[in-house]
Write a protein that holds these residues in place. Structure first.
Motif, PDB file in Angstrom:
ATOM      1  N   LEU A  35      61.669  30.536  67.399  1.00 14.03           N
ATOM      2  CA  LEU A  35      62.229  29.724  66.304  1.00 14.03           C
ATOM      3  C   LEU A  35      63.296  28.407  66.743  1.00 14.03           C
ATOM      4  CD1 LEU A  35      64.732  31.375  65.467  1.00 14.03           C
ATOM      5  CD2 LEU A  35      63.036  32.375  63.927  1.00 14.03           C
TER       6      LEU A  35
ATOM      7  N   ARG B  37      73.265  31.633  58.109  1.00 15.59           N
ATOM      8  CA  ARG B  37      73.187  32.440  57.036  1.00 15.59           C
ATOM      9  C   ARG B  37      73.928  32.139  55.982  1.00 15.59           C
ATOM     10  NH1 ARG B  37      68.769  33.983  58.611  1.00 15.59           N
ATOM     11  NH2 ARG B  37      68.094  35.839  59.377  1.00 15.59           N
TER      12      ARG B  37
ATOM     13  N   LEU C 256      63.094  38.872  56.391  1.00 11.19           N
ATOM     14  CA  LEU C 256      64.319  38.880  56.119  1.00 11.19           C
ATOM     15  C   LEU C 256      64.788  39.134  54.679  1.00 11.19           C
ATOM     16  CD1 LEU C 256      65.243  35.740  54.525  1.00 11.19           C
ATOM     17  CD2 LEU C 256      64.716  35.301  57.324  1.00 11.19           C
TER      18      LEU C 256
ATOM     19  N   VAL D 170      64.895  36.081  63.493  1.00 14.57           N
ATOM     20  CA  VAL D 170      65.585  36.380  64.724  1.00 14.57           C
ATOM     21  C   VAL D 170      66.940  36.895  64.089  1.00 14.57           C
ATOM     22  CG1 VAL D 170      66.804  34.018  64.260  1.00 14.57           C
ATOM     23  CG2 VAL D 170      66.918  35.146  66.621  1.00 14.57           C
ATOM     24  N   GLY D 171      67.303  36.618  62.713  1.00 10.19           N
ATOM     25  CA  GLY D 171      68.360  37.418  62.360  1.00 10.19           C
ATOM     26  C   GLY D 171      68.034  38.602  61.848  1.00 10.19           C
TER      27      GLY D 171
HETATM   28  C1  GLV Z   1      65.486  32.941  60.023  1.00 11.43           C
HETATM   29  O1  GLV Z   1      66.437  32.738  59.239  1.00 11.43           O
HETATM   30  C2  GLV Z   1      65.400  34.006  61.104  1.00 11.43           C
HETATM   31  O2  GLV Z   1      66.520  34.774  61.073  1.00 11.43           O
HETATM   32  O3  GLV Z   1      64.664  34.185  61.667  1.00 11.43           O
END
Ligand code: GLV
Length: 327
Positions: A103, A240, A56, A79-80
């Motif tokens: 996660l 975030r 990320l 994940v983001g």
């Molecule tokens: C962590 O911040 C992710 O988006 O996996």
């Protein structure tokens, strides 16, 4: 390494066992372990790269994509995916993979750890003990906030929000939430109530953020939002950084609009060492460690490998964020 295998850029050096699935499947070129931008020595591989495995911290921009005309897949080990210009990938028919699910529990654990740490002033109490300010069992020292009977407002009831709700319910917290869609199963299981954002902010003793960063959620928690919260409220952000307006948060914490904040994410990241938020005793900041457990990080890497390999083979990614590319 056999020339016929597809070339993959991996922006960081990761433990070998995390990438075991890639063995014999591609030619890998890796960046340094703690890269916060694409290492210059990797630039020369862009024209030939078929796969891009990233984290990320690395922006995947239109400009980068232009330099990589053969790219078949972008695999983000997170994940983001706000670091990826998904629109630009879609335009080039490049599927983008992310790593949801694995996660969820780790990030929910960290959220509760932050909530408890801020509620019970653990950083201050720990520091005071170390620095000789523990003189006696103080009846009035280090007084915190009870969880039992307090209200937790969860903003964003996705997978992580729901995992936080499950944990919070056990602590006796009353649950309210916002989401674009009602979540009847969460309401039934944990007695959660969906509220408009303004009401949630007004009523909550703890507010925890679990939304992705999008144009709609950017600065969702601004000065007006912070002013509408209880003076005793604690804000937790493990989503975030830019969901919260940093300057407004500084005012809120230093002028007593709210009681405390616990942040796993900040804006910018990393937060520069001279940033005013560090000077505030009521602001706990940790360096984006929501998913930082050995098990979780390895599972994230494995899922990112699955996405990468599927993309290289021209198959549908197990977790694709721009499924339009398959239409
Ligand atoms: C962590 O911040 C992710 O988006 O996996």
């Amino acid at each position: 390494m056999p020339e016929h295998l597809p070339l993959v850029i991996i922006t960081h050096t990761l433990p070998e066992e995390w990438l075991a699935k890639l063995k014999g499947q591609c030619r890998l070129v890796s960046g340094p372990p703690d890269a916060d931008h694409l290492a210059p020595e990797l630039e020369k591989y862009l024209p030939e790269a078929k796969g891009f495995f990233t984290l990320l911290t690395i922006p995947v921009s239109e400009e980068l994509l232009r330099k990589a005309p053969k790219l078949k897949v972008v695999s983000n080990m997170a994940v983001g995916y706000d670091n990826v210009d998904v629109g630009a990938c879609t335009q080039r028919c490049i599927p983008v993979g992310n790593t949801p699910g694995v996660l969820t529990e780790g990030t929910a654990d960290l959220t509760i750890a932050l909530l408890l740490a801020a509620a019970r002033k653990l950083p201050q109490a720990g520091q005071d003990a170390r620095q000789g300010r523990w003189k006696t069992w103080s009846p009035t020292g280090w007084l915190g906030t009870d969880l039992n009977g307090a209200t937790l407002g969860i903003i964003g009831m996705g997978k992580i929000g729901a995992a936080v709700a499950r944990r919070a319910h056990v602590f006796g917290l009353r649950l309210v939430y916002t989401d674009t869609n009602p979540k009847p199963e969460i309401e039934k299981a944990f007695g959660a109530t969906k509220l408009p954002l303004e009401t949630l902010l007004r009523e909550s003793d703890f507010v925890s953020l679990h939304v992705p960063l999008t144009p709609e959620t950017h600065h969702l928690i601004d000065a007006e939002a912070l002013q509408s919260m209880k003076k005793t409220a604690i804000l937790i952000n493990a989503a975030r950084g830019p969901v919260v307006e940093s300057q407004a948060l500084f005012h809120a914490l230093s002028e007593g609009w709210i009681a405390a904040a616990a942040l796993d994410v900040t804006d910018p990241e990393p937060l520069p060492i001279d940033h005013p938020l560090y000077a505030l005793e009521n602001c706990l900041i940790v360096p984006h460690i929501g998913s930082a457990t050995r098990y979780t990080r390895q599972r994230m890497a494995e899922l990112a490998c699955d996405n990468l390999l599927a993309g290289l083979r021209g198959e549908r990614l197990p977790n694709c964020v721009n499924t339009e590319v398959y239409q």
